[in-house]
Design an enzyme around this catalytic site. Structure first.
Site, mmCIF file in Angstrom:
data_model
loop_
_atom_site.group_PDB
_atom_site.id
_atom_site.type_symbol
_atom_site.label_atom_id
_atom_site.label_comp_id
_atom_site.label_asym_id
_atom_site.label_seq_id
_atom_site.Cartn_x
_atom_site.Cartn_y
_atom_site.Cartn_z
ATOM 1 N N HIS A 99 0.811 -1.215 0.000
ATOM 2 C CA HIS A 99 0.000 0.000 0.000
ATOM 3 C C HIS A 99 0.850 1.274 0.000
ATOM 4 O O HIS A 99 0.355 2.353 -0.312
ATOM 5 C CB HIS A 99 -0.975 0.009 1.188
ATOM 6 C CG HIS A 99 -0.344 0.290 2.513
ATOM 7 N ND1 HIS A 99 0.010 -0.704 3.407
ATOM 8 C CD2 HIS A 99 0.000 1.455 3.127
ATOM 9 C CE1 HIS A 99 0.520 -0.167 4.495
ATOM 10 N NE2 HIS A 99 0.540 1.146 4.357
ATOM 11 N N ASP A 129 0.188 -7.663 1.597
ATOM 12 C CA ASP A 129 0.548 -6.249 1.656
ATOM 13 C C ASP A 129 2.068 -6.063 1.617
ATOM 14 O O ASP A 129 2.623 -5.240 2.337
ATOM 15 C CB ASP A 129 -0.028 -5.582 2.904
ATOM 16 C CG ASP A 129 0.058 -4.046 2.833
ATOM 17 O OD1 ASP A 129 0.140 -3.513 1.701
ATOM 18 O OD2 ASP A 129 0.069 -3.391 3.894
ATOM 19 N N SER A 202 4.846 2.448 7.901
ATOM 20 C CA SER A 202 4.511 1.261 7.121
ATOM 21 C C SER A 202 5.684 0.842 6.243
ATOM 22 O O SER A 202 6.263 1.662 5.534
ATOM 23 C CB SER A 202 3.290 1.524 6.243
ATOM 24 O OG SER A 202 2.144 1.725 7.025
#
Length: 357
Positions: A99, A129, A202
């Site tokens: 993402h 992911d 992230s």
């Protein structure tokens, strides 16, 4: 004679006391680390993880996803998103979150030593992911990895990343829950930690107190749409799973997963009683994909899968992992119970489609 004996005894006692004092002083500076290293205290008896950070932090990079205005492509690129990544090899392979770089027209990687690189996308896996990038550079720092060490609940961990583009930041917490490492991705696969993971973290590193990478930070749990409302529930992808996915992305550009086309649930006492099953083993099929591999092979709803490739089925997660890890096109043997009878049904494995957002 008695005086001499007393002096010798006193001298031994003093010597022993000095030795024990020296041992105590050394011990108060170092304490055994459960992960196999030593945790060092400074002169003020304060615990420090600086050694672990020095080992891992240089390999944690800032990632900037840029978008280009298609109507005015000659204008400067616009920042679409930011995140972090981890350099995994001297060849320049970097793991980050899918993402973070999804739909980016250009990806810029910034190292902690000030160098910046334009990165190429090697492969993407929305299911976990994860994404793998590659940069070309010399003397790239590489994060230490120990695939043999299994994180345990209560282990101290450090999260390294670039929250809100403030620059590299270290947060500390513990492992709150551990996950699995199978290719059938779910939240159960993740490590749960209370180390703060904010926007920009992230794709960054979750390390142990020896500086070894144990996970890739991926998400923070939120009760509301307010991304500033932290709840101390954050997730990281276990390094064993991330490393496995990285290898597949480097080899094929995607993760090829098998698919059986079934949904199911564990056999419970009610199901076992209704179907007159001998025990609570197996997976009860609740539905089938129309035209899928299991449907074409003749499996039906209410069948109970008790073996997959001659291996006892111990749970839904175990079965889904085995299915995902099976190469599409492979003929597998599925043993079921139907109407009280045990049947062996051959199924030609399909391929799970990749859905890019």
């Amino acid at each position: 004679m008695m005086l001499r004996s007393s002096l010798i005894y006193l001298a031994k006692a003093v010597a022993f006391g000095l030795v024990m004092a020296a041992v105590f002083i050394v011990f108060t500076r170092f304490v055994a680390d459960p992960n196999g290293g030593l945790l060092q205290f400074n002169s003020g008896s304060e615990l420090s993880f600086s050694s672990a950070v020095r080992k891992a932090a240089p390999a944690v990079v800032n990632i900037y996803s840029l978008s280009i205005n298609q109507e005015q492509p000659l204008n400067s690129s616009k920042l679409q998103g930011l995140g972090s990544g981890v350099i995994m090899s001297k060849q320049g392979y970097i793991i980050t979150n899918y993402h973070v770089i999804n739909k980016a027209d250009e990806i810029v990687v910034a190292l902690q030593d000030g160098r910046k690189f334009s990165a190429d996308v090697v492969g993407l896996d929305p299911e976990t992911d994860l994404a793998v990038l590659k940069i070309e550079g010399d003397n790239l720092p590489v994060v230490p990895v120990n695939l043999k060490h299994a994180p345990r609940v209560g282990d101290v961990v450090l999260a390294i990343g670039n929250p809100y583009n403030l620059g590299q930041t270290i947060t500390q917490g513990i492992i709150s829950a551990t996950g699995r490492s199978g290719l059938s991705s779910r939240y159960l696969d993740f490590l749960q930690t209370d180390a703060a993971i904010n926007a920009g973290n992230s794709g960054g590193a979750l390390i142990d107190t020896t500086g070894s990478l144990i996970g890739i930070n991926t998400a923070a749990y939120q009760l509301t749409n307010d991304d500033k409302a932290g709840h101390g529930i954050n997730f990281a992808i276990p390094i064993e799973l991330a490393y496995k996915v990285m290898g597949k992305l480097i080899k094929d550009g995607r993760v090829i997963r098998g698919a059986l086309g079934i949904s199911g649930e564990p056999v419970n006492q009610v199901i076992a009683q209704i179907l007159n099953l001998p025990d609570l083993k197996g997976i009860f099929i609740t539905s089938l994909d129309s035209g899928g591999p299991a449907f074409r092979a003749g499996l039906r709803p209410r069948d109970v899968i008790i073996k997959y490739q001659h291996e006892d089925v111990t749970g839904v997660d175990m079965l889904m992992d085995r299915i995902a890890e099976t190469k599409p096109g492979t003929k597998v043997d599925v043993q079921i119970i139907r109407d009280g009878k045990t049947l062996d049904i051959p199924v030609v494995m399909g391929e799970k489609p990749v859905r890019y957002n």
